[in-house]
Design a protein around this motif. Structure first.
Motif, short mmCIF file in Angstrom:
data_model
loop_
_atom_site.label_atom_id
_atom_site.label_comp_id
_atom_site.label_asym_id
_atom_site.label_seq_id
_atom_site.Cartn_x
_atom_site.Cartn_y
_atom_site.Cartn_z
N LYS A 19 0.57 0.41 -10.61
CA LYS A 19 0.16 -0.03 -11.94
C LYS A 19 -1.20 0.54 -12.34
CE LYS A 19 2.51 -4.53 -11.62
NZ LYS A 19 2.29 -5.99 -11.57
N GLU A 20 -2.12 0.53 -11.39
CA GLU A 20 -3.48 0.97 -11.70
C GLU A 20 -3.57 2.46 -12.01
OE1 GLU A 20 -6.37 -2.13 -9.28
OE2 GLU A 20 -5.55 -0.40 -8.21
N ASN A 21 -2.71 3.24 -11.38
CA ASN A 21 -2.77 4.69 -11.54
C ASN A 21 -1.85 5.12 -12.69
OD1 ASN A 21 -3.23 7.41 -11.23
ND2 ASN A 21 -2.70 7.48 -9.06
N TYR A 22 -2.19 4.68 -13.91
CA TYR A 22 -1.31 4.89 -15.05
C TYR A 22 -1.26 6.35 -15.50
CZ TYR A 22 -5.75 4.48 -17.57
OH TYR A 22 -7.03 4.63 -18.00
N LYS A 23 -2.22 7.15 -15.07
CA LYS A 23 -2.16 8.57 -15.42
C LYS A 23 -1.09 9.28 -14.59
CE LYS A 23 -6.92 9.05 -17.01
NZ LYS A 23 -8.23 9.75 -16.82
N LYS A 24 -1.01 8.91 -13.32
CA LYS A 24 0.02 9.52 -12.47
C LYS A 24 1.37 8.88 -12.73
CE LYS A 24 1.18 10.59 -7.65
NZ LYS A 24 0.75 10.49 -6.23
N TYR A 25 1.37 7.56 -12.99
CA TYR A 25 2.61 6.81 -13.23
C TYR A 25 2.57 6.27 -14.66
CZ TYR A 25 2.44 7.06 -8.14
OH TYR A 25 2.33 7.51 -6.86
N PRO A 26 2.91 7.10 -15.64
CA PRO A 26 2.68 6.75 -17.05
C PRO A 26 3.61 5.66 -17.55
CG PRO A 26 3.85 8.84 -16.86
CD PRO A 26 3.45 8.46 -15.47
N ARG A 27 3.18 5.10 -18.69
CA ARG A 27 3.91 4.02 -19.35
C ARG A 27 4.76 4.55 -20.50
NH1 ARG A 27 0.95 -0.56 -17.88
NH2 ARG A 27 0.03 -0.10 -15.86
N ARG B 117 0.87 -1.17 0.00
CA ARG B 117 0.00 0.00 0.00
C ARG B 117 0.90 1.22 0.00
NH1 ARG B 117 -2.17 -3.74 3.38
NH2 ARG B 117 -4.35 -4.35 3.01
N GLU B 118 0.52 2.21 -0.74
CA GLU B 118 1.37 3.38 -0.89
C GLU B 118 1.68 4.00 0.47
OE1 GLU B 118 1.75 7.42 -3.62
OE2 GLU B 118 -0.13 6.28 -3.60
N GLY B 119 2.98 4.13 0.75
CA GLY B 119 3.42 4.74 2.00
C GLY B 119 3.47 3.81 3.19
N TYR C 27 7.04 -5.92 -11.06
CA TYR C 27 7.21 -5.90 -9.60
C TYR C 27 6.81 -4.57 -8.98
CZ TYR C 27 9.22 -10.53 -9.43
OH TYR C 27 9.39 -11.89 -9.49
N ALA C 28 6.28 -3.66 -9.79
CA ALA C 28 5.71 -2.45 -9.21
C ALA C 28 4.40 -2.83 -8.51
CB ALA C 28 5.45 -1.43 -10.30
N PRO C 29 4.06 -2.16 -7.40
CA PRO C 29 2.83 -2.50 -6.67
C PRO C 29 1.59 -2.23 -7.51
CG PRO C 29 4.29 -1.12 -5.36
CD PRO C 29 4.83 -1.10 -6.74
N LEU C 30 0.50 -2.86 -7.13
CA LEU C 30 -0.74 -2.72 -7.88
C LEU C 30 -1.24 -1.28 -7.85
CD1 LEU C 30 -2.96 -4.08 -9.52
CD2 LEU C 30 -4.12 -4.65 -7.37
N TRP C 31 -1.08 -0.59 -6.71
CA TRP C 31 -1.53 0.81 -6.64
C TRP C 31 -0.78 1.68 -7.64
CZ3 TRP C 31 2.43 4.08 -5.52
CH2 TRP C 31 3.50 3.60 -4.74
#
Length: 594
Positions: free
Chosen positions: A142-150, A98-100, A136-140
């Motif tokens: 991966k799911e937030n692809y707008k904040k963490y782009p590909r 979980r983040e943080g 191996y990046a956490p699901l939170w």
């Protein structure tokens, strides 16, 4: 659900309390460094607790350290296998589910088990990238692809690869990495169980040679960074040949866009991407150095089988990109190859460079790993070797890897003493490459695979020859150490008359029925000195590097003074003394009538 959340929070609080307590305990060790790299002659050595340390390692399979029960089960086996180091993934998705919120349970278990089983640890940070992908990046994350782009292909397809150009991606990755590093430092600075850190794993782009995101395209069309252009100009005489050729092909320009300086092709795309991967990793390395200053490295998937950038993980820390990586990530100590293809000797030669020591963090687990270890220590002053998925290997005392590691541990004081001094040669033979001739002092030393001898039935039973290999170490004129398995060595004076010897039979004597082949002409007389084997002793190497006698090998064991040998399947350390005898004036040549 509430109970699970409360348990998780309590565990997290315990982890932070442990960090605080141990941090207070280790304040005096902030500058203490249990492992470092130092030069000895032409070699770079890993030094642990003040002594040179050769890594006889093994890397766990990707999922083999994902639960505490597996760690407890595997580590005692690794000790029985004779390892001194284990390479272990540190999984971002399990460390920060979980983040943080951070959980260091697996890391703690690894370090405790390593100490209980007399092992050192190299952690592999499986963060933003593992084999190019962001699995191996956490699901939170991966799911937030707008904040963490590909990353994107040229055709606009988003990939399961986090963008190296995103500040948010870096901040999330580096935050987790830094929190984990602080925990490792807190519990390990005094003991020094962790001796190196690998940042990311087989970083690189797939499908295309570079990222085509908006941010990447803008930087690709901008000027090549001034620091890289300055580096190329300053180091022009020592650049990797492929790097130099690429730059010179466009006129060795001192400025311009990536395509203006290096040309418009996928290899320029790879250079561009390598620079930005290196800059990303450099910022991670700076974080690591500020927390726990131990050696750092990156590993590379090979650009093999005639594949082009994008077909292999392009832009990773590959040999032909070493100048980009050195300039972009100066806090990375070495670029390390992961080897799964044929052509072992050619691959390792690409990575033992004047500006890069050889360390093999991954290699396919086979029975040949043991003799290959001897080869790289003797030929390339290697730091170490680490077969992959090591827990799947045999821990039988008679398995080739166990026997080789046992012998190498004993041999280590001499290997460490002579690395970088030009005194050692590595030997490696197979069914195709059976012989190597070495000229040293006034000697011609012919080294061959053991199965080139005529009397071992395994040589001709149709099976593939196991590799034979070892180390030839010159202690002094006419004094050598021969160590390894599956080798035979003959010594002669380089100036001796070259006389062909008749083919040998299974008993080692000349075959009957020859018609004078190999007989020296009666017009040619021997002159000068010849070399003989004075003694061959099997020895034990003591911890201080001195030798203890075990037994004399003579007669049948050295073929009546003809050679020195170690059979396939055996691992030995032999102490060889040579002597010379000369043409003597007391000898009178026979008259023609005789």
């Amino acid at each position: 659900m509430e109970n699970i959340s409360n348990q998780y929070q309590r565990q997290t609080m315990k982890n932070w309390i442990l960090i605080l307590v141990l941090s207070v305990m280790t304040v005096g060790y902030v500058n203490a460094q249990k492992s470092t790299l130092q030069k000895q002659g032409t070699a770079t050595q890993l030094v642990v607790d003040g002594k040179p340390f050769l890594i006889l390692g093994g890397e766990l399979g990707n999922s083999s350290a994902a639960c505490t029960e597996d760690i407890e089960r595997i580590f005692p086996k690794l000790q029985r296998m004779g390892l001194n180091t284990v390479l272990v993934p540190a999984y971002w998705d399990l460390i920060e589910p979980r983040e943080g919120q951070f959980d260091f349970t697996l890391t703690d278990k690894v370090i405790r088990q390593a100490r209980q089983n007399d092992l050192k640890v190299i952690f592999l940070w499986f963060g933003a990238w593992k084999n190019s992908m962001s699995c191996y990046a956490p699901l939170w994350f991966k799911e937030n692809y707008k904040k963490y782009p590909r990353a994107y292909t040229q055709k606009g397809k988003p990939l399961e690869i986090a963008s190296a150009f995103s500040k948010n991606v870096f901040q999330a990755d580096n935050c987790a990495f830094s929190q984990w590093m602080e925990h490792v430092a807190a519990i390990d600075k005094e003991a020094g169980t962790v001796i190196m850190i690998q940042i990311e794993n087989e970083i690189g782009m797939l499908e295309d040679a570079r990222d085509y995101s908006k941010e990447a395209n803008a930087l690709f069309n901008a000027p090549v960074p001034a620091e890289l252009m300055s580096y190329l100009q300053k180091n022009k005489k020592t650049l990797h040949p492929q790097m130099l050729e690429k730059w010179e092909s466009q006129g060795s320009k001192k400025q311009g866009t990536w395509q203006e300086v290096f040309g418009a092709d996928i290899y320029t795309d790879e250079l561009f991407m390598a620079w930005h991967y290196a800059r990303y990793v450099e910022r991670m390395a700076q974080s690591a150095r500020s927390i726990y200053n131990i050696p750092l490295y990156v590993n590379a998937a090979m650009n093999s089988r005639n594949r082009k950038p994008g077909e292999y993980p392009s832009a990773g820390p590959l040999a032909h990109l070493i100048d980009i990586w050195h300039c972009g990530a100066p806090n990375i100590d070495l670029l390390a190859p992961d080897l799964y293809d044929n052509g072992f000797t050619d691959w390792v030669a690409k990575y033992k460079l004047h500006n890069n020591p050889l360390f093999i963090p991954e290699i396919k687990l086979t029975d040949n790993n043991g003799v290959r270890a001897f080869y790289i220590f003797g030929e390339h002053d290697a730091i170490g070797i680490s077969p992959f998925s090591i827990e799947g290997g045999s821990d039988s005392p008679n398995s080739p890897l166990v026997k080789s590691y046992r012998t190498l541990k004993e041999f280590m004081p001499l290997l460490a003493k002579y690395q970088g001094k030009g005194a050692m040669k590595g030997l490696l033979f197979d069914q195709e490459n059976k012989e190597r001739i070495i000229y040293q002092d006034d000697l011609k030393i012919t080294c061959r695979h053991f199965f080139t001898l005529p009397w071992d039935a395994r040589a001709t039973d149709g099976s593939v020859w196991p590799e034979g290999g070892g180390v030839l170490l010159r202690l002094a004129p006419n004094e050598y150490i021969v160590a390894g398995s599956g080798i035979v060595i003959e010594f002669e004076k380089a100036t001796e008359n070259q006389v062909k010897v008749r083919a040998l039979g299974e008993d080692g004597f000349a075959q009957a029925g020859g018609k004078g082949d190999g007989v020296i002409s009666d017009k040619v007389m021997w002159k000068g000195a010849r070399c003989g084997i004075g003694s061959v002793d099997e020895v034990k190497v003591n911890k201080d590097g001195t030798l203890s006698y075990i037994r004399r090998l003579n007669g049948d064991q050295d073929h009546q003074g003809r050679h020195v040998r170690i059979s396939v399947g055996d691992f030995q350390i032999l102490h060889v003394k040579l002597y010379e005898y000369k043409y003597c004036l007391l000898y009178t040549s026979p008259s023609p009538r005789d």
